[in-house]
Motif scaffolding. Structure first.
Motif, PDB file in Angstrom:
ATOM      1  N   ALA A 472      -7.512   9.976  -6.768  1.00 50.08           N
ATOM      2  CA  ALA A 472      -6.530   9.528  -7.761  1.00 50.08           C
ATOM      3  C   ALA A 472      -5.250   8.952  -7.143  1.00 50.08           C
ATOM      4  CB  ALA A 472      -6.194  10.643  -8.752  1.00 50.08           C
ATOM      5  N   SER A 473      -5.323   8.567  -5.903  1.00 52.65           N
ATOM      6  CA  SER A 473      -4.138   7.928  -5.313  1.00 52.65           C
ATOM      7  C   SER A 473      -4.056   6.471  -5.757  1.00 52.65           C
ATOM      8  CB  SER A 473      -4.193   8.018  -3.786  1.00 52.65           C
ATOM      9  OG  SER A 473      -5.388   7.440  -3.305  1.00 52.65           O
ATOM     10  N   GLY A 474      -5.116   5.955  -6.349  1.00 56.38           N
ATOM     11  CA  GLY A 474      -5.097   4.568  -6.825  1.00 56.38           C
ATOM     12  C   GLY A 474      -5.868   3.631  -5.917  1.00 56.38           C
ATOM     13  N   LYS A 475      -6.744   4.182  -5.073  1.00 59.57           N
ATOM     14  CA  LYS A 475      -7.513   3.343  -4.141  1.00 59.57           C
ATOM     15  C   LYS A 475      -8.360   2.304  -4.866  1.00 59.57           C
ATOM     16  CE  LYS A 475      -9.897   6.763  -2.633  1.00 59.57           C
ATOM     17  NZ  LYS A 475      -9.358   7.786  -3.532  1.00 59.57           N
ATOM     18  N   GLY A 476      -9.087   2.785  -5.879  1.00 59.79           N
ATOM     19  CA  GLY A 476      -9.994   1.881  -6.597  1.00 59.79           C
ATOM     20  C   GLY A 476      -9.225   0.758  -7.274  1.00 59.79           C
ATOM     21  N   THR A 477      -8.123   1.132  -7.912  1.00 61.23           N
ATOM     22  CA  THR A 477      -7.312   0.151  -8.628  1.00 61.23           C
ATOM     23  C   THR A 477      -6.740  -0.879  -7.657  1.00 61.23           C
ATOM     24  OG1 THR A 477      -6.703   1.958 -10.101  1.00 61.23           O
ATOM     25  CG2 THR A 477      -5.389  -0.065 -10.246  1.00 61.23           C
ATOM     26  N   ARG A 611      -4.647  10.955 -13.218  1.00 69.24           N
ATOM     27  CA  ARG A 611      -6.025  11.252 -13.607  1.00 69.24           C
ATOM     28  C   ARG A 611      -6.048  11.742 -15.054  1.00 69.24           C
ATOM     29  NH1 ARG A 611      -9.096   8.871 -10.981  1.00 69.24           N
ATOM     30  NH2 ARG A 611      -9.944   9.983  -9.206  1.00 69.24           N
ATOM     31  N   GLN A 614      -5.697   8.863 -17.325  1.00 71.86           N
ATOM     32  CA  GLN A 614      -6.924   8.052 -17.263  1.00 71.86           C
ATOM     33  C   GLN A 614      -8.000   8.676 -18.164  1.00 71.86           C
ATOM     34  OE1 GLN A 614      -8.580   7.993 -13.296  1.00 71.86           O
ATOM     35  NE2 GLN A 614      -9.026   5.798 -13.384  1.00 71.86           N
ATOM     36  N   LEU A 660       5.722   3.783  -6.866  1.00 72.00           N
ATOM     37  CA  LEU A 660       5.468   2.333  -6.912  1.00 72.00           C
ATOM     38  C   LEU A 660       4.550   1.985  -8.080  1.00 72.00           C
ATOM     39  CD1 LEU A 660       4.684   1.236  -3.224  1.00 72.00           C
ATOM     40  CD2 LEU A 660       6.765   0.836  -4.554  1.00 72.00           C
TER      41      LEU A 660
HETATM   42  N1  LIG Z   1       0.583   2.642  -8.031  1.00 70.03           N
HETATM   43  C1  LIG Z   1       0.200   3.224  -9.169  1.00 70.03           C
HETATM   44  N2  LIG Z   1       1.101   3.631 -10.054  1.00 70.03           N
HETATM   45  C2  LIG Z   1       0.725   4.227 -11.195  1.00 70.03           C
HETATM   46  N3  LIG Z   1      -0.541   4.461 -11.546  1.00 70.03           N
HETATM   47  C3  LIG Z   1      -1.489   4.082 -10.721  1.00 70.03           C
HETATM   48  C4  LIG Z   1      -1.172   3.450  -9.500  1.00 70.03           C
HETATM   49  N4  LIG Z   1      -2.323   3.155  -8.891  1.00 70.03           N
HETATM   50  C5  LIG Z   1      -3.306   3.614  -9.719  1.00 70.03           C
HETATM   51  N5  LIG Z   1      -2.799   4.154 -10.810  1.00 70.03           N
HETATM   52  C6  LIG Z   1      -3.552   4.778 -11.912  1.00 70.03           C
HETATM   53  O1  LIG Z   1      -4.062   5.994 -11.441  1.00 70.03           O
HETATM   54  C7  LIG Z   1      -5.379   6.220 -11.952  1.00 70.03           C
HETATM   55  C8  LIG Z   1      -6.321   6.558 -10.787  1.00 70.03           C
HETATM   56  O2  LIG Z   1      -6.527   5.425  -9.960  1.00 70.03           O
HETATM   57  P1  LIG Z   1      -7.887   5.119  -9.239  1.00 70.03           P
HETATM   58  O3  LIG Z   1      -7.767   3.751  -8.731  1.00 70.03           O
HETATM   59  O4  LIG Z   1      -9.042   5.479 -10.104  1.00 70.03           O
HETATM   60  O5  LIG Z   1      -7.796   6.165  -8.038  1.00 70.03           O
HETATM   61  P2  LIG Z   1      -8.809   6.508  -6.866  1.00 70.03           P
HETATM   62  O6  LIG Z   1      -9.770   5.387  -6.728  1.00 70.03           O
HETATM   63  O7  LIG Z   1      -7.927   6.681  -5.683  1.00 70.03           O
HETATM   64  O8  LIG Z   1      -9.422   7.793  -7.274  1.00 70.03           O
HETATM   65  C9  LIG Z   1      -5.766   4.956 -12.688  1.00 70.03           C
HETATM   66  O9  LIG Z   1      -5.646   5.210 -14.077  1.00 70.03           O
HETATM   67  C10 LIG Z   1      -4.740   3.935 -12.253  1.00 70.03           C
HETATM   68  O10 LIG Z   1      -4.440   3.017 -13.292  1.00 70.03           O
END
Ligand SMILES: Nc1ncnc2c1ncn2[C@@H]1O[C@H](COP(=O)(O)OP(=O)(O)O)[C@@H](O)[C@H]1O
Ligand SMILES: Nc1ccn([C@H]2C[C@H](O)[C@@H](COP(=O)(O)OP(=O)(O)O)O2)c(=O)n1
Length: 682
Positions: A472-477, A611, A614, A660
């Motif tokens: 949930a650090s936002g890697k996928g996004t 998370r 989400q 960020l």
């Molecule tokens: N920089 C950011 N700031 C705020 N929310 C974010 C950020 N990056 C991702 N998110 C949100 O956090 C949630 C988890 O991101 P996700 O990409 O699924 O994480 P991961 O792949 O690391 O598990 C998503 O709903 C996404 O929209």
């Protein structure tokens, strides 16, 4: 401008092509632009309905279809590349319209002539406009040919340039006693426009057109005559000076018509074959020896430079013959568009390539002589230009260059061919940055996919960006946004562990049996398509995100045999033009040589909250505290396992995005990416 581009065209500001070292396989060409737009207009003017098959779907054909619809033609989509057009039978159904024709010369010129003729005879007011560059492309020779016939044409911008206003009142007549005179030495499109428009005035009397000056680009006029015949008009031609449309001519639909593949588009693949098909020929389907397009004669020029070309009725097979290519000295007047490709082939030649009699390049989508000279010099080539010629000597030392494309599809497609520089001995081979790659939408929206579908690159040359970090650090996004911005492939490696976990659950297998789980991982029937994950053809994207699947994924990912079973699959994602890979061990184990490694973190509180949001947004109920506890447990397991534990690679850049936004994170990584690029910024 952007909104008129075909959806399948690239949208990013640039596309970086890694060094390419071969081509093999088969490429299918899109329909010819010149034939598509002529056929559409003729289908719109004739009596009856016409089913048009293998039609090109591009910016230029879209503006033509939109214009015909605005003029009252019924247009029915029969499939992705087929339409049925109900013709107007030479009668205006709409008396007033404003038509936006983008930068499509093949729409502007003939529509201007046809509507000028129809407005004069039947009455009407029409305005034809385009993008700024269209308003710099001369149309005065056509206006000068039509005005003496009694056509009322105003140029409200600059005299002799679009936009045009055409008007007339019902019951008018055209002065056709004397031959219609048109200049043929700047563009043959003016003659084509008259040849397509004047049959509308030849029901009672013959119409004679005389060309002033030496007619250029004759093959395009031959396409026009050929298609006119298909629609019932048999033009008599005396040399290239005098054309007669017989009395009693009337447009009739052929019922159905197939558009052949674009011979100009074929030139990029013929060149690629000549440069890089060393083991087996590259097969090109859609055009061949039976083509009615003049640019098919590009084959002869390519052969002169060394290409080995076999032809069938509607296919070509091309491979490398002479190497380096032979420099040539060519009057390229007969293949003005495809000759641009020869200029780029000149980068691979054994001396100075000279192209002359190409003055028409200066009035195309951009001033192509000047643009080509400027851009090829960036690679290190020595280029000279004159009013109607260009000469190119290959680089002795290749530079990585960012190539401007001037909203000109052919500049973009030509530039891509420089990516084979490693075969010309560039040491090291250099990547090529194509700016505004989406401009290929004009004639070939899927060009880069088609090229990369047949081109090969050495895996070491394909750039990789890795993004690792905790859950949930936002890697996928971040990764999917980076991939979209760069036009790269995306590997969501977590999805592979999740898919293995799902397969374990479905098979009812014992998750503790390392060999059994590894066996499932090794033959995972997984496919990624348009942001969806398919297991055995079934979309499992949503099920992969279930918490029980994530938990089991975390457990089985600690098993070394499972990790080993997934290595090959992950390496296979490294394909041109590049890859963004996210997971836990992308930078440390799978792609240790990645050009940029990012380690993404955020506080546990932030991640739990993300998370939570989400899940709630997907209608899944969740408890923040237990999410956070789960997440910390998962972090601990991922970091403490002995096989490929989660940790930053030594050379990773750390990004804590707790404070960020997503956009700011993407911008930061793109800025880092620019830092590691070799491109001259100009
Ligand atoms: N920089 C950011 N700031 C705020 N929310 C974010 C950020 N990056 C991702 N998110 C949100 O956090 C949630 C988890 O991101 P996700 O990409 O699924 O994480 P991961 O792949 O690391 O598990 C998503 O709903 C996404 O929209
Ligand atoms: N390269 C990778 C990717 C994921 N994993 C493991 C670790 C995770 O707990 C699971 C699921 O990964 P995924 O990135 O989808 O999980 P999150 O969305 O971060 O919760 O797979 C891994 O071990 N190595």
């Amino acid at each position: 401008m952007e909104s008129h581009r075909a959806e399948t065209a690239p949208r990013q500001p640039f596309l970086d092509l890694p060094p390419l070292n071969g081509v093999a396989g088969t490429v299918r060409l899109p329909g010819s632009k010149s034939i598509s737009n002529r056929v559409l207009l003729l289908a719109g003017l004739c009596a009856g309905t016409t089913a048009v098959h293998d039609l090109l779907d591009s910016d230029d054909t879209r503006v033509m279809l939109d214009a015909l619809a605005a003029l009252g033609c019924d247009i029915e989509r029969l499939g992705p590349s087929s339409v049925r057009v109900q013709g107007l039978d030479g009668r205006l159904r709409v008396q007033e319209a404003r038509l936006f024709l983008g930068n499509a010369g093949t729409a502007m010129r003939p529509l201007a002539a046809a509507l000028a003729v129809l407005a004069t005879l039947q009455g009407g007011r029409f305005e034809l406009a385009g993008v700024a560059r269209m308003h710099e492309r001369p149309i005065g020779d056509l206006v000068d040919a039509l005005r003496p016939l009694g056509c009322n044409i105003a140029c409200p911008g600059n005299e002799g340039y679009p936009p045009l206003r055409l008007s007339g009142s019902a019951g008018g007549a055209l002065a056709l006693d004397a031959p219609v005179r048109v200049r043929g030495d700047v563009s043959s499109q003016f003659l084509t426009a008259l040849l397509m428009a004047l049959p509308l005035a030849a029901a009672e009397r013959a119409v004679v057109i005389e060309v002033e000056g030496e007619l250029i680009s004759r093959p395009y006029v031959e396409i026009t005559l050929n298609l006119l015949a298909r629609f019932g008009i048999d033009v008599r031609r005396e040399g290239w000076q005098r054309f007669t449309i017989p009395a009693g001519s009337a447009y009739r639909s052929p019922g159905a018509i197939h558009v052949e593949g674009d011979a100009s588009s074929a030139s990029y693949f013929i060149a690629a074959g000549a440069i890089a098909a060393t083991a087996a020929p590259l097969r090109i389907e859609g055009v061949g020896a039976d083509s009615i397009q003049g640019d098919i004669h590009f084959i002869e020029a390519a052969r002169a430079m060394g290409a080995e070309v076999l032809t069938g009725p509607n296919w070509l097979e091309v491979q490398r013959g002479a190497w380096p290519l032979r420099a040539i000295d060519l009057d390229a007047n007969h293949i003005p568009d495809a000759a641009m490709t020869l200029a780029v082939m000149g980068l691979y030649a054994d001396g100075r390539t000279r192209l002359h009699n190409i003055a028409s390049w200066r009035v195309k989508e951009t001033d192509r002589i000047s643009a080509m000279a400027t851009e090829l010099r960036k690679f290190g080539a020595m280029v000279d230009e004159g009013e109607d010629w260009l000469s190119i000597e290959p680089p002795s030392h290749w530079h990585a260059a960012a190539i401007h494309t001037y909203d000109d599809h052919r500049m973009a497609m030509c530039a891509s061919l420089a990516a084979f520089n490693g075969l010309a001995g560039a040491t090291p081979p250099v990547p090529v940055r194509v700016l505004d790659p989406g401009c290929v939408a004009k004639t070939f929206p899927t060009y880069f996919d088609a090229l990369l579908g047949v081109a090969t690159a050495s895996q070491q040359q394909v750039p990789v960006i890795t993004v690792d970090g905790p859950t949930a650090s936002g890697k996928g996004t971040l990764s999917s946004e980076l991939a979209a911005a760069l036009g790269y492939h995306h590997l969501d490696s977590g999805a592979l562990y999740r898919a293995t976990a799902l397969a374990v659950l479905e098979a009812g297998a014992d998750a503790g049996n390392e060999a059994a789980v590894a066996a499932l991982a090794a033959r995972l029937p997984i496919r990624f398509e348009l942001q969806r994950v398919l297991l055995e053809g079934i979309d499992v994207s949503d099920r992969l995100r279930e918490e029980r699947v994530g938990l089991l994924a975390s457990q089985i990912s600690a098993l070394p045999a499972v990790r080993a079973a997934l290595v090959e699959l992950q390496l296979g994602f490294r394909r041109a033009p590049g890859l963004v890979a996210d997971g836990r061990d992308m930078g440390t184990v799978i792609f240790p040589g990645a050009a940029l490694k990012v380690f993404l973190t955020a506080s546990a509180a932030q991640r739990a909250e993300r998370r939570h949001k989400q899940l709630i947004s997907k209608g899944i109920s969740a408890n923040l505290d237990s999410l956070r506890a789960d997440l910390e447990a998962r972090d601990a397991r991922d970091m403490q396992r002995s096989a490929a534990p989660l940790r930053p690679a030594q050379d990773a850049r750390l990004l804590d995005n707790s404070a960020l936004s997503i956009e700011a994170s993407v911008e930061q990584v793109l800025a880092w990416w620019e830092d590691v690029q070799p491109f001259a910024t100009r």
